[in-house]
Scaffold this motif. Structure first.
Motif, PDB file in Angstrom:
ATOM      1  N   GLN A  66       0.831  -1.210   0.000  1.00 43.37           N
ATOM      2  CA  GLN A  66       0.000   0.000   0.000  1.00 43.37           C
ATOM      3  C   GLN A  66       0.862   1.256   0.000  1.00 43.37           C
ATOM      4  O   GLN A  66       0.578   2.221  -0.710  1.00 43.37           O
ATOM      5  CB  GLN A  66      -0.935  -0.002   1.210  1.00 43.37           C
ATOM      6  N   GLN A  67       1.942   1.233   0.801  1.00 42.75           N
ATOM      7  CA  GLN A  67       2.834   2.389   0.862  1.00 42.75           C
ATOM      8  C   GLN A  67       3.512   2.636  -0.479  1.00 42.75           C
ATOM      9  O   GLN A  67       3.671   3.777  -0.901  1.00 42.75           O
ATOM     10  CB  GLN A  67       3.878   2.193   1.963  1.00 42.75           C
ATOM     11  N   MET A  68       3.894   1.565  -1.141  1.00 44.50           N
ATOM     12  CA  MET A  68       4.515   1.701  -2.460  1.00 44.50           C
ATOM     13  C   MET A  68       3.550   2.364  -3.446  1.00 44.50           C
ATOM     14  O   MET A  68       3.939   3.215  -4.248  1.00 44.50           O
ATOM     15  CB  MET A  68       4.957   0.330  -2.999  1.00 44.50           C
ATOM     16  N   GLU A  69       2.273   1.989  -3.370  1.00 42.68           N
ATOM     17  CA  GLU A  69       1.276   2.580  -4.263  1.00 42.68           C
ATOM     18  C   GLU A  69       1.052   4.055  -3.920  1.00 42.68           C
ATOM     19  O   GLU A  69       0.937   4.910  -4.807  1.00 42.68           O
ATOM     20  CB  GLU A  69      -0.040   1.799  -4.180  1.00 42.68           C
ATOM     21  N   LEU A  70       1.003   4.374  -2.631  1.00 38.82           N
ATOM     22  CA  LEU A  70       0.847   5.778  -2.218  1.00 38.82           C
ATOM     23  C   LEU A  70       2.048   6.605  -2.671  1.00 38.82           C
ATOM     24  O   LEU A  70       1.892   7.736  -3.149  1.00 38.82           O
ATOM     25  CB  LEU A  70       0.689   5.866  -0.698  1.00 38.82           C
ATOM     26  N   GLN A  73       1.670   7.285  -6.389  1.00 36.78           N
ATOM     27  CA  GLN A  73       0.669   8.310  -6.660  1.00 36.78           C
ATOM     28  C   GLN A  73       1.172   9.701  -6.284  1.00 36.78           C
ATOM     29  O   GLN A  73       0.939  10.678  -7.000  1.00 36.78           O
ATOM     30  CB  GLN A  73      -0.628   8.002  -5.900  1.00 36.78           C
ATOM     31  N   ALA A  74       1.875   9.783  -5.136  1.00 34.97           N
ATOM     32  CA  ALA A  74       2.399  11.075  -4.689  1.00 34.97           C
ATOM     33  C   ALA A  74       3.459  11.603  -5.653  1.00 34.97           C
ATOM     34  O   ALA A  74       3.490  12.791  -5.979  1.00 34.97           O
ATOM     35  CB  ALA A  74       2.977  10.948  -3.274  1.00 34.97           C
ATOM     36  N   PHE A  78       3.157  15.026  -7.720  1.00 37.29           N
ATOM     37  CA  PHE A  78       4.181  16.064  -7.593  1.00 37.29           C
ATOM     38  C   PHE A  78       4.732  16.448  -8.967  1.00 37.29           C
ATOM     39  O   PHE A  78       4.949  17.615  -9.264  1.00 37.29           O
ATOM     40  CB  PHE A  78       5.314  15.582  -6.686  1.00 37.29           C
ATOM     41  N   GLN A  79       4.923  15.453  -9.809  1.00 41.58           N
ATOM     42  CA  GLN A  79       5.499  15.702 -11.135  1.00 41.58           C
ATOM     43  C   GLN A  79       4.541  16.461 -12.040  1.00 41.58           C
ATOM     44  O   GLN A  79       4.966  17.295 -12.846  1.00 41.58           O
ATOM     45  CB  GLN A  79       5.876  14.367 -11.772  1.00 41.58           C
ATOM     46  N   THR A  80       3.236  16.196 -11.917  1.00 37.00           N
ATOM     47  CA  THR A  80       2.270  16.783 -12.854  1.00 37.00           C
ATOM     48  C   THR A  80       1.504  17.977 -12.302  1.00 37.00           C
ATOM     49  O   THR A  80       0.995  18.788 -13.084  1.00 37.00           O
ATOM     50  CB  THR A  80       1.249  15.716 -13.294  1.00 37.00           C
ATOM     51  N   GLY A 104      -1.841  13.186  -0.072  1.00 42.60           N
ATOM     52  CA  GLY A 104      -1.566  14.590   0.234  1.00 42.60           C
ATOM     53  C   GLY A 104      -0.445  14.772   1.233  1.00 42.60           C
ATOM     54  O   GLY A 104       0.389  15.667   1.091  1.00 42.60           O
ATOM     55  N   LYS A 105      -0.403  13.905   2.242  1.00 46.59           N
ATOM     56  CA  LYS A 105       0.662  14.005   3.249  1.00 46.59           C
ATOM     57  C   LYS A 105       2.034  13.842   2.601  1.00 46.59           C
ATOM     58  O   LYS A 105       2.964  14.597   2.887  1.00 46.59           O
ATOM     59  CB  LYS A 105       0.473  12.947   4.335  1.00 46.59           C
ATOM     60  N   LEU A 106       2.155  12.869   1.721  1.00 45.27           N
ATOM     61  CA  LEU A 106       3.436  12.624   1.058  1.00 45.27           C
ATOM     62  C   LEU A 106       3.813  13.791   0.146  1.00 45.27           C
ATOM     63  O   LEU A 106       4.979  14.201   0.089  1.00 45.27           O
ATOM     64  CB  LEU A 106       3.370  11.323   0.250  1.00 45.27           C
ATOM     65  N   VAL A 107       2.823  14.344  -0.552  1.00 49.43           N
ATOM     66  CA  VAL A 107       3.081  15.494  -1.431  1.00 49.43           C
ATOM     67  C   VAL A 107       3.513  16.702  -0.604  1.00 49.43           C
ATOM     68  O   VAL A 107       4.470  17.399  -0.958  1.00 49.43           O
ATOM     69  CB  VAL A 107       1.821  15.830  -2.267  1.00 49.43           C
ATOM     70  N   LEU A 108       2.828  16.947   0.501  1.00 51.05           N
ATOM     71  CA  LEU A 108       3.161  18.089   1.356  1.00 51.05           C
ATOM     72  C   LEU A 108       4.577  17.969   1.921  1.00 51.05           C
ATOM     73  O   LEU A 108       5.303  18.956   2.007  1.00 51.05           O
ATOM     74  CB  LEU A 108       2.145  18.218   2.492  1.00 51.05           C
TER      75      LEU A 108
END
Length: 199
Positions: A66-70, A73-74, A78-80, A104-108
Motif C-alpha cells: 500500500q505504501q509503495m502505491e501511495l 501516486q504522490a 508532484f510531477q504533474t 496529500g501528506k506525502l506530497v506536502l
C-alpha cells in the motif's frame, strides 16, 4: 528476512555449512525491540494466536504494498501538479484535496522538503478546505504554508528583523540573547595624520 523464522535461518546455515555470530545485545531486555521479541510475541503466540508472527508478516507486506502505491501516486502528483516558485512550491488546492489525505501528506512533505508531523498536515488540510486567500500557518524549518487564490504555496517564511535595545556603559559587557553574542563598549584612540606621534 522479516518473514523468515529463526529456525529456518539456522537450518539454512547448517545445510550450507555457514557460521554465524550472536549479538550479545539480543538477549538484553533493556531494549524495546528485544522485549517485544522475547516477551510480547511469545505471550501473543501462547495466549492469543499461535500464528501471530505469520499474521504480522502478512500485515506488514500488505502495508508495504500500500505504501509503495501511495508513494507512486504522490510522485506522479508532484510531477504533474506541483510547480516551483521563487522560494518554494505551489499546487492547486482542489487537486490536492481530491488526491486524498494519505497521498496529500506525502506530497506536502515533498513540497516542504522535510517530514511534517500529523498536526501540521491536519492544519494544512483545514487551510485547503477553508480556501481563504492570505490564510497560512508556520511550519518547522522556517517554512510557511499559505493559501492564495485557490492555490497552496509552501515557501520559506519571511525572516522578521530582530528588534532589541540594550544600554551599555563604558567597559561593560552584555550578552545579547537575540543574537547569541556578547557585546561590549570601550574607549579607543585612533591616530589621525595630524596627530601621528602625539597620541
Amino acid at each position: 528476512l522479516l518473514d523468515v523464522s529463526r529456525t529456518q535461518i539456522e537450518q539454512y546455515l547448517e545445510k550450507n555449512g555457514l557460521a554465524y555470530r550472536m549479538d550479545s545485545s539480543n538477549t538484553s531486555r533493556d531494549m524495546t525491540r528485544n522485549k517485544v521479541r522475547l516477551e510480547l510475541l511469545p505471550l501473543l503466540k501462547r495466549e492469543y494466536n499461535p500464528n501471530i508472527v505469520q499474521a504480522l508478516c502478512r500485515t506488514a507486506e500488505s502495508l508495504r504494498q500500500q505504501q509503495m502505491e501511495l508513494d507512486r501516486q504522490a510522485a506522479c502528483f508532484f510531477q504533474t501538479a506541483v510547480s516551483p516558485t521563487k522560494t518554494g512550491w505551489k499546487t492547486e488546492g482542489k487537486s490536492l484535496l481530491a488526491a486524498g489525505q494519505a497521498v496529500g501528506k506525502l506530497v506536502l512533505c515533498q513540497m516542504a522538503r522535510q517530514e511534517l508531523e500529523w498536526p501540521h498536515i491536519q492544519a494544512i488540510w483545514n487551510l485547503l478546505k477553508q480556501n481563504q486567500t492570505g490564510k497560512g500557518i508556520d511550519l518547522p524549518g522556517n517554512r510557511r504554508a499559505v493559501v492564495s487564490y485557490g492555490h497552496l504555496i509552501l515557501q520559506e517564511a519571511e525572516r522578521k528583523p530582530l528588534e532589541f535595545c540594550y544600554q551599555l556603559q563604558i567597559g561593560e559587557k552584555q550578552y545579547l540573547a537575540e543574537l547569541g553574542l556578547w557585546a561590549g563598549v570601550q574607549w579607543t584612540l585612533e591616530d589621525t595624520p595630524e596627530q601621528e606621534g602625539h597620541t
